[in-house]
Scaffold this motif. Sequence first.
Motif, short mmCIF file in Angstrom:
data_model
loop_
_atom_site.label_atom_id
_atom_site.label_comp_id
_atom_site.label_asym_id
_atom_site.label_seq_id
_atom_site.Cartn_x
_atom_site.Cartn_y
_atom_site.Cartn_z
N ILE A 121 133.74 85.39 55.75
CA ILE A 121 134.42 85.30 56.96
C ILE A 121 133.41 86.31 57.84
CG2 ILE A 121 136.03 85.27 58.67
CD1 ILE A 121 137.75 83.89 56.76
N VAL A 122 133.37 87.44 57.75
CA VAL A 122 132.93 88.34 58.39
C VAL A 122 131.15 88.29 58.53
CG1 VAL A 122 131.98 90.89 58.62
CG2 VAL A 122 134.58 90.28 57.90
N ILE A 123 130.78 87.63 57.35
CA ILE A 123 129.30 87.44 57.51
C ILE A 123 129.01 86.05 58.22
CG2 ILE A 123 127.54 86.19 56.07
CD1 ILE A 123 127.75 89.29 55.66
N ALA A 124 129.76 85.16 58.14
CA ALA A 124 129.70 83.90 58.84
C ALA A 124 130.08 83.98 60.41
CB ALA A 124 130.95 82.85 58.24
N ALA A 125 130.87 84.80 60.64
CA ALA A 125 131.26 85.11 62.06
C ALA A 125 129.83 85.67 62.83
CB ALA A 125 132.38 85.99 62.35
N GLY A 126 129.07 86.39 62.12
CA GLY A 126 128.02 87.11 62.90
C GLY A 126 126.57 86.50 62.82
N MET A 127 126.70 85.14 61.96
CA MET A 127 125.46 84.34 61.71
C MET A 127 124.57 83.92 62.74
SD MET A 127 124.51 84.98 58.37
CE MET A 127 123.43 83.43 58.42
N VAL A 128 125.62 83.32 63.71
CA VAL A 128 125.14 82.95 65.04
C VAL A 128 125.26 83.58 66.37
CG1 VAL A 128 124.95 81.09 66.68
CG2 VAL A 128 125.38 80.57 63.96
N ALA A 129 126.41 84.28 66.17
CA ALA A 129 126.82 85.03 67.28
C ALA A 129 126.20 86.36 67.60
CB ALA A 129 128.33 85.70 67.43
N SER A 130 125.65 86.87 66.54
CA SER A 130 124.80 88.10 66.65
C SER A 130 123.46 87.96 67.05
CB SER A 130 124.55 88.57 65.14
OG SER A 130 123.92 87.73 64.25
N GLU A 131 123.01 86.70 66.96
CA GLU A 131 121.79 86.22 67.42
C GLU A 131 121.78 86.47 69.04
OE1 GLU A 131 119.22 86.07 65.76
OE2 GLU A 131 119.46 85.28 63.81
N PHE A 132 122.74 85.80 69.69
CA PHE A 132 123.15 86.04 71.10
C PHE A 132 123.21 87.43 71.58
CE2 PHE A 132 123.97 81.57 70.16
CZ PHE A 132 123.10 80.84 71.12
N SER A 133 124.17 88.16 70.94
CA SER A 133 124.63 89.39 71.22
C SER A 133 123.27 90.52 71.10
CB SER A 133 125.55 90.07 70.56
OG SER A 133 125.26 90.08 69.24
N THR A 136 118.08 88.06 70.12
CA THR A 136 116.87 87.51 69.17
C THR A 136 117.10 86.14 69.21
OG1 THR A 136 118.50 87.88 67.26
CG2 THR A 136 117.10 89.35 67.92
N VAL A 137 118.15 85.30 69.83
CA VAL A 137 118.04 83.85 69.38
C VAL A 137 116.83 83.06 70.36
CG1 VAL A 137 119.37 83.51 71.73
CG2 VAL A 137 119.57 81.71 70.05
N LYS A 138 116.26 83.68 71.31
CA LYS A 138 114.92 83.21 71.78
C LYS A 138 113.92 83.24 70.82
CE LYS A 138 116.37 84.02 76.64
NZ LYS A 138 115.70 84.35 77.84
N LEU A 139 113.74 84.27 70.13
CA LEU A 139 112.71 84.55 69.01
C LEU A 139 112.84 83.39 68.13
CD1 LEU A 139 112.64 88.39 69.21
CD2 LEU A 139 111.01 86.65 70.29
N LEU A 140 114.09 83.04 67.69
CA LEU A 140 114.31 82.11 66.38
C LEU A 140 114.12 80.88 67.07
CD1 LEU A 140 115.91 82.46 63.75
CD2 LEU A 140 118.15 81.83 65.10
N MET A 227 131.83 77.76 62.68
CA MET A 227 131.85 77.04 63.85
C MET A 227 132.30 77.66 65.16
SD MET A 227 134.28 75.19 65.81
CE MET A 227 135.84 75.19 65.09
N ILE A 228 133.32 78.76 65.01
CA ILE A 228 133.64 79.39 65.99
C ILE A 228 132.63 80.51 66.72
CG2 ILE A 228 135.45 81.12 66.94
CD1 ILE A 228 137.61 79.93 64.95
N SER A 229 131.85 80.84 65.79
CA SER A 229 130.83 81.70 66.07
C SER A 229 129.74 80.86 66.73
CB SER A 229 130.18 82.32 64.71
OG SER A 229 129.04 83.08 65.11
N THR A 230 129.45 79.89 66.37
CA THR A 230 128.38 79.07 67.15
C THR A 230 128.74 78.41 68.63
OG1 THR A 230 127.69 78.34 64.74
CG2 THR A 230 127.06 76.95 66.85
N VAL A 231 130.20 78.13 68.71
CA VAL A 231 130.42 77.69 69.79
C VAL A 231 131.00 78.52 70.88
CG1 VAL A 231 132.33 76.37 70.89
CG2 VAL A 231 131.63 75.64 68.62
N PHE A 232 131.52 79.63 70.65
CA PHE A 232 132.05 80.74 71.54
C PHE A 232 130.90 81.98 71.42
CE2 PHE A 232 135.62 78.42 70.25
CZ PHE A 232 136.29 78.02 71.54
N ARG A 233 129.90 81.93 70.69
CA ARG A 233 129.17 83.04 70.78
C ARG A 233 129.69 84.52 70.45
NH1 ARG A 233 125.20 81.88 75.53
NH2 ARG A 233 127.18 81.70 76.57
N SER A 234 130.64 84.51 69.69
CA SER A 234 131.61 85.65 69.70
C SER A 234 131.95 86.08 68.16
CB SER A 234 132.85 85.66 70.62
OG SER A 234 133.81 86.90 70.19
N SER A 235 131.32 87.03 67.45
CA SER A 235 131.89 87.15 66.19
C SER A 235 133.45 87.84 66.17
CB SER A 235 130.82 88.15 65.44
OG SER A 235 130.67 89.70 66.10
#
Length: 316
Positions: A121-133, A136-140, A227-235
Amino acid sequence: MSHFFRLNQNENVKIYKRAGTWVMIVVLVLVVALMGAFTKFVLDSGNSADWKAELAAENAQLTESVEAAPMLEAQKKMVKERVALNEYRIENNIAPVERDSLWGYMVDTTTFTGIAALFTIVIAAGMVASEFSWGTVKLLLIRPVSRTKILLAKYASTLLFALLMLTLLFSTSFLFGILFFGFSGAETPYLSFSNGRVVEQNMVTHIIQLFGFRSIDLVMMVTLAFMISTVFRSSSLAIGISLFLMFTGPQLVQLLSQYDWVKYILFANTDFMQYTTGTPLVEGMTMTFSIVMLIIYFGLFAFLSLYIFNRRDVAA
């Protein structure tokens, strides 16, 4: 397809280059080892040379309890099955599996799938949210690959990490089980009650089945966190909500089990052990029903993740 595998490889590199990932792996191995040492040197084994007499006494007590007090039909069924299993053990000289044995220890370690779920869960929570924080999401997203493939690669990497944790848990519990308890009793079968009779099953098959059943909750909670990480961008939000629901959800459905509608709640359907023991949470629930409900929830989580990620303005 080659783009997807390359993306998946990149996501795996991101996961395993973090020191925190290796700390979680080491912690899981240490927990399994400490459990083995505690069982071996601290816990009272409870072994009895006269186990047949103990089972006979237990059967007499169970039979008396059925006759003395009113019970629900499901409870009576459980008691009768327990009595039948005990009688089968006595008649066929099959001693119960003790905790301080290879198989008993491995059965106990299946509960550590909750630790594997927590780490994943810790890994999943940061998979998308960390890109925004991290910004690096633009580079992705400037890569010539669709957002859907990017998100699927992240989710696939998360599931691969979960598989690694489960494989590590199973293999280390087996190795430490041999180290602490040896192969004594390795030929002991697992007894279950099916279609009105006692059935012998290979113990390894039973333990793998336990790992599989306990992994269902892991996959659903990891998918929710993703899903929560992706929708709310918060790990932190993804970890907090997922862990809160993972620990309180099963207790909540137990409290509400007298209501028929509780069977539509996610946590009423993640425990497949309720069908192997013959006592579903709500009368009339079947494994097929639970599978359908899980597919619906999984589809909802996947849809929200893909829809929000594909439509999100990264400049926001």
